[in-house]
Enzyme design. Sequence first.
Site, PDB file in Angstrom:
ATOM      1  N   HIS A 139      -8.794  71.522 -22.732  1.00 14.10           N
ATOM      2  CA  HIS A 139     -10.145  70.068 -22.955  1.00 14.10           C
ATOM      3  C   HIS A 139      -9.784  68.456 -23.877  1.00 14.10           C
ATOM      4  CE1 HIS A 139     -14.529  69.552 -21.770  1.00 14.10           C
ATOM      5  NE2 HIS A 139     -14.508  69.691 -22.863  1.00 14.10           N
ATOM      6  N   PHE A 144     -10.569  52.059 -34.654  1.00  7.84           N
ATOM      7  CA  PHE A 144     -10.201  53.450 -34.539  1.00  7.84           C
ATOM      8  C   PHE A 144     -10.215  54.607 -35.325  1.00  7.84           C
ATOM      9  CE2 PHE A 144      -7.134  55.928 -32.537  1.00  7.84           C
ATOM     10  CZ  PHE A 144      -7.937  57.497 -31.311  1.00  7.84           C
TER      11      PHE A 144
HETATM   12  C1  DLZ Z   1     -16.741  70.223 -25.983  1.00  9.80           C
HETATM   13  C2  DLZ Z   1     -15.516  69.484 -26.949  1.00  9.80           C
HETATM   14  C3  DLZ Z   1     -14.731  70.575 -27.433  1.00  9.80           C
HETATM   15  C4  DLZ Z   1     -14.322  71.351 -26.846  1.00  9.80           C
HETATM   16  N1  DLZ Z   1     -14.560  70.153 -28.367  1.00  9.80           N
HETATM   17  C5  DLZ Z   1     -14.316  68.769 -29.385  1.00  9.80           C
HETATM   18  C6  DLZ Z   1     -13.710  68.731 -30.390  1.00  9.80           C
HETATM   19  O1  DLZ Z   1     -13.286  68.928 -30.993  1.00  9.80           O
HETATM   20  N2  DLZ Z   1     -14.259  67.347 -30.939  1.00  9.80           N
HETATM   21  C7  DLZ Z   1     -15.818  66.315 -30.300  1.00  9.80           C
HETATM   22  O2  DLZ Z   1     -15.746  65.247 -31.129  1.00  9.80           O
HETATM   23  N3  DLZ Z   1     -16.060  66.724 -29.480  1.00  9.80           N
HETATM   24  C8  DLZ Z   1     -16.213  67.657 -28.539  1.00  9.80           C
HETATM   25  N4  DLZ Z   1     -16.510  68.772 -27.261  1.00  9.80           N
HETATM   26  C9  DLZ Z   1     -17.937  68.143 -27.268  1.00  9.80           C
HETATM   27  C10 DLZ Z   1     -17.543  66.567 -26.199  1.00  9.80           C
HETATM   28  O3  DLZ Z   1     -16.542  66.058 -26.510  1.00  9.80           O
HETATM   29  C11 DLZ Z   1     -18.449  66.379 -25.470  1.00  9.80           C
HETATM   30  O4  DLZ Z   1     -19.601  66.272 -26.474  1.00  9.80           O
HETATM   31  C12 DLZ Z   1     -18.954  67.079 -24.728  1.00  9.80           C
HETATM   32  O5  DLZ Z   1     -17.918  67.769 -23.432  1.00  9.80           O
HETATM   33  C13 DLZ Z   1     -20.049  66.943 -23.836  1.00  9.80           C
HETATM   34  O6  DLZ Z   1     -19.963  65.821 -23.030  1.00  9.80           O
END
Ligand code: DLZ
Length: 155
Positions: free
Chosen positions: A88, A113
């Site tokens: 992921h 960025f």
């Molecule tokens: C799902 C997810 C995961 C596992 N980890 C993070 C992260 O470490 N940092 C972050 O900003 N977002 C994470 N997300 C969420 C995804 O960016 C996104 O918000 C979801 O998949 C919903 O679209």
Amino acid sequence: MSGAGAPTLQVDGTGLRITIVAASWHTEVMDGLLEGARRALAAANVTDIREVRVPGSFELPIAASRVAHHGADAVVALGVVIRGGTPHFDYVCQAATQGLSDVALRSGVPVGFGLLTCDDEAQALDRAGLPGSSEDKGAQAVEAAIATVIALRGI
Ligand code: DLZ
């Protein structure tokens, strides 16, 4: 990737309209990035500042795109993605990075960025501009965005 070699940018953003778009995962790191960005904006004399929060880093490009097409002189994107045990991480990092680059190129509006992509939380905290951090990536993203606005005006 090392932070060594970062330039010292003295930027004056007087009169610029700058919007921060910030993800919400990993509160302590995000609070540090946001405070660093706010400090850098104040130091650069930027007073027209907006902040937009989105759920995660995956949502940064759509928010940055909207902002870039609605009058901002520059966008500063802040987020942190921490590697877990599945692929992921790679998909979120790739989508956010490519998406933010696309926004800048398609809109012509510089995007700072400030997306941390880290193996663990300790790496992220060390880059978040907190007391004891060795780097301040929120501030660096602001300085880069303003410096790019100025550079583009000179072309
Ligand atoms: C799902 C997810 C995961 C596992 N980890 C993070 C992260 O470490 N940092 C972050 O900003 N977002 C994470 N997300 C969420 C995804 O960016 C996104 O918000 C979801 O998949 C919903 O679209």
